[in-house]
Design an enzyme around this catalytic site. Structure first.
Site, PDB file in Angstrom:
ATOM      1  N   GLY A   1       0.782  -1.229   0.000  1.00 18.39           N
ATOM      2  CA  GLY A   1       0.000   0.000   0.000  1.00 18.39           C
ATOM      3  C   GLY A   1       0.811   1.275   0.000  1.00 18.39           C
ATOM      4  O   GLY A   1       0.242   2.371  -0.097  1.00 18.39           O
ATOM      5  N   LYS A   2       2.134   1.173   0.089  1.00 13.48           N
ATOM      6  CA  LYS A   2       2.967   2.365   0.083  1.00 13.48           C
ATOM      7  C   LYS A   2       2.979   3.023  -1.304  1.00 13.48           C
ATOM      8  O   LYS A   2       2.610   2.419  -2.308  1.00 13.48           O
ATOM      9  CB  LYS A   2       4.404   2.022   0.498  1.00 13.48           C
ATOM     10  CG  LYS A   2       4.541   1.570   1.948  1.00 13.48           C
ATOM     11  CD  LYS A   2       4.161   2.666   2.908  1.00 13.48           C
ATOM     12  CE  LYS A   2       4.609   2.407   4.335  1.00 13.48           C
ATOM     13  NZ  LYS A   2       4.019   1.234   4.981  1.00 13.48           N
ATOM     14  N   ASN A   3       3.425   4.278  -1.372  1.00 14.91           N
ATOM     15  CA  ASN A   3       3.489   4.986  -2.654  1.00 14.91           C
ATOM     16  C   ASN A   3       4.330   4.207  -3.665  1.00 14.91           C
ATOM     17  O   ASN A   3       4.032   4.205  -4.859  1.00 14.91           O
ATOM     18  CB  ASN A   3       4.074   6.376  -2.469  1.00 14.91           C
ATOM     19  CG  ASN A   3       3.151   7.295  -1.696  1.00 14.91           C
ATOM     20  OD1 ASN A   3       2.324   6.847  -0.917  1.00 14.91           O
ATOM     21  ND2 ASN A   3       3.290   8.598  -1.896  1.00 14.91           N
TER      22      ASN A   3
END
Length: 370
Positions: free
Chosen positions: A184-186
């Site tokens: 879910g990180k950038n």
């Protein structure tokens, strides 16, 4: 339904590139580390404007290795904040050191430099500010205090890929920094992943050995290390995604501006603050409201997902009750934790979806017709 995050949309947008990268690793059989991971390390180091990057299996491992390479161990103290994901504190505990908390700034929700110096003791061996939600902490005063006391600064940049402070990239200011590639990180892997960056040659050498069982060369174990290696497939996937990260970041920032406009003057929520000298990359778009739980229920009924990052500060978590803290010890963190609500934000989100969410927040969950 408006999702909080749409990883399927991201995958579909670059599917041919991802599939080819994965098949390339399968064909090479370089499943652990290997050429793709080494190439990703070089490319991510260049992205952060640093000399070295050491790819590992998680962001927590990255922070752990950064602390160990800085010489942190039992009996030491590491200063950080209580308003963060628990992994920040866990990495400190893994070394045998004690986490020491300072409260956060109510505007940025990052470490409050005015509270830092009072927390320093003769046992303080590192300071770990957290770049929360995609915006960097106020690094100049933190670095000035650290330099005066000869204490290394390790950046928890797990949520701050590409964020900037006065033109300097996250990860390039402290002695080292840890990043996470949780999906879910950038910049997210298709599984777990992390990396630690540094300009220090000796730290780099130590961390490379520590991630691979303490080996200086195969079967020559010069220190007690760990199995923190990155998979070859994740390295290949992250190389593909890194090429798209700047475009995705600007899309996130444009979504955030639309939210800012849609929530301007709201009587229900306070939008996040974009500090003038920083580049916010909006890993999370977190609003604040005393009626947070009610708004979240309204959004759920309107088929809009949201998130809570983070509803209980670390100093009040049962797992860390051994630190001896109580309610009221860090009042800003506690107040913020009771009010933050993360709204959907992802690069593929449409203007209409942003408007729908903002309208629902402003109007008790009621969607307003376009």
């Amino acid at each position: 339904m408006i999702p909080f995050l749409d990883l399927k949309a991201q995958y579909q947008s670059i599917k041919p590139e991802i599939d080819a990268a994965v098949l390339g690793v399968l064909g090479s059989t370089q499943y652990i580390l290997g050429d793709e991971v080494a190439a990703f390390e070089r490319e991510f180091a260049a992205f952060c404007n640093v000399k070295h990057a050491i790819a590992v299996n998680t962001g927590t491992s990255a922070l752990h290795l950064a602390l160990l390479a800085a010489g942190i161990g039992p009996g030491d103290e590491v200063i950080t904040v209580p308003f963060t994901f628990v992994a920040t504190v866990s990495a400190i505990c893994y070394t045998g050191a004690k986490p020491v908390f300072v409260d956060i700034d109510p505007v940025t929700m990052c470490m409050d430099p005015t509270k830092l110096e009072a927390a320093i003791t003769s046992r303080t061996k590192a300071i770990m500010p957290v770049h929360l939600y995609g915006q960097m902490a106020d690094m100049d005063p933190i670095m000035e205090i650290a330099k005066r006391h000869n204490i290394p600064v390790i950046e928890d940049a797990c949520q701050a890929h590409g964020a900037e402070y006065k033109g300097k990239r996250a990860g390039s200011i402290g002695i080292s920094a840890g990043f996470s590639f949780y999906p879910g990180k950038n910049l997210g892997a298709c599984g777990e992943g992390g990396i630690v960056v540094t300009n220090d040659d000796k730290q780099m050498e130590t961390m490379r050995m520590l991630r691979d069982w303490g080996q200086s060369e195969r079967y020559h174990h010069v220190m007690k290390g760990f199995n923190y290696r990155m998979d070859g497939i994740q390295g290949a996937i992250l190389r593909v995604k890194l090429r798209h990260l700047e475009n995705w970041t600007e899309s996130r920032r444009s979504r955030a501006k639309l939210y800012d406009a849609g929530l301007a003057g709201s009587t229900r929520v306070t939008p996040p603050t974009q500090v003038a000298d920083r580049r916010h990359v909006y890993h999370v778009y977190a609003v604040r409201s005393p009626e947070r739980d009610r708004i979240r229920e309204e959004l759920t009924k309107a088929n809009i997902q949201s998130g809570l990052h983070y509803p209980i500060p670390v100093h009040l978590q049962k797992a860390h009750e051994d630190l001896g803290h109580k309610v009221g010890d860090f009042p800003v963190s506690e107040k913020v934790a009771s009010e933050v609500l993360s709204l959907p934000i992802f690069p593929e989100m449409t203007d209409e979806q942003v408007k729908t969410v903002a309208d629902a927040v402003n109007n008790g969950g009621q969607r307003i017709a376009a």
